[in-house]
Design a protein around this motif. Structure first.
Motif, PDB file in Angstrom:
ATOM      1  N   THR A  45       0.718  -1.203  -0.088  1.00 28.56           N
ATOM      2  CA  THR A  45       0.001  -0.006   0.045  1.00 28.56           C
ATOM      3  C   THR A  45       0.857   1.110   0.023  1.00 28.56           C
ATOM      4  OG1 THR A  45      -0.323   0.076   2.255  1.00 28.56           O
ATOM      5  CG2 THR A  45      -1.845  -1.190   1.181  1.00 28.56           C
ATOM      6  N   LEU A  98      -4.457   4.284   3.513  1.00 23.72           N
ATOM      7  CA  LEU A  98      -3.821   3.276   2.848  1.00 23.72           C
ATOM      8  C   LEU A  98      -3.902   2.143   3.631  1.00 23.72           C
ATOM      9  CD1 LEU A  98      -1.063   5.184   1.253  1.00 23.72           C
ATOM     10  CD2 LEU A  98      -3.136   4.595   0.065  1.00 23.72           C
ATOM     11  N   THR A 104      -2.046  -7.274   2.005  1.00 23.00           N
ATOM     12  CA  THR A 104      -1.704  -5.862   1.927  1.00 23.00           C
ATOM     13  C   THR A 104      -0.794  -5.349   3.077  1.00 23.00           C
ATOM     14  OG1 THR A 104      -3.753  -5.164   3.280  1.00 23.00           O
ATOM     15  CG2 THR A 104      -3.875  -5.283   0.719  1.00 23.00           C
TER      16      THR A 104
END
Length: 162
Positions: free
Chosen positions: A4, A25, A78
């Motif tokens: 991210t 994010l 992520t």
């Protein structure tokens, strides 16, 4: 692994990361990529202890980050990557971590460094690493907070240091 943000901030996990970056994010993991932190159990415990309870946090060396990044087990994960200096990003990229953009956030001043911006001071080794990242096609942006406008860090570096 889906990155991210890859950020240089020698404070690693702190208020700006917790209140701004991770909210704008979102990431399942915060990974501190640092030889110094990964190899010092006390420092590792302290740095990781301030991570939000809903986000997994770990500290690894840049070489291990390369292995983790390539592991299919983490393909859909992520992650926010936090580095203390640009040399460790070069090592991570050379180990196979696909970093397209680096956010240059904070590198503290000390007498052995040259101050480039209010929040970023560099050694000759840092400058060489930034140039190497640039050569590798990695975009270097200067931003303290995610809402700040992006500035081309290489232009700033060239202007300040010639």
């Amino acid at each position: 692994m889906k990155i991210t943000v890859a950020r240089i901030d020698d404070r690693y996990i702190h208020g700006q990361v917790l209140t701004k970056w991770i909210k704008l994010l979102p990431a399942e993991r915060i990974i501190v990529v640092s030889n110094e932190v990964a190899n010092d159990p006390m420092r590792k415990t302290l740095v990781l202890s301030v991570a939000p309870s809903n986000v997994k946090a770990s500290a690894v060396t840049p070489e291990k980050m390369g292995r983790v990044f390539k592991n299919p087990k983490y393909a859909d994960t992520t992650a926010m990557l936090l580095f203390g200096n640009p040399s460790e990003i070069v090592t991570a990229v050379e180990a196979g971590v696909d970093i397209k953009v680096v956010n240059v956030g904070g590198m503290r001043f000390d007498p052995s460094k040259k101050q480039v911006t209010e929040a970023v001071s560099v050694t000759p080794e840092d400058v060489a690493a930034f140039k190497k990242l640039h050569e590798l096609g990695v975009e270097l942006e200067l931003r303290q907070l995610p809402g700040d406008s992006k500035q081309d860090f290489m232009k700033i570096l060239d202007t300040k240091l010639g």
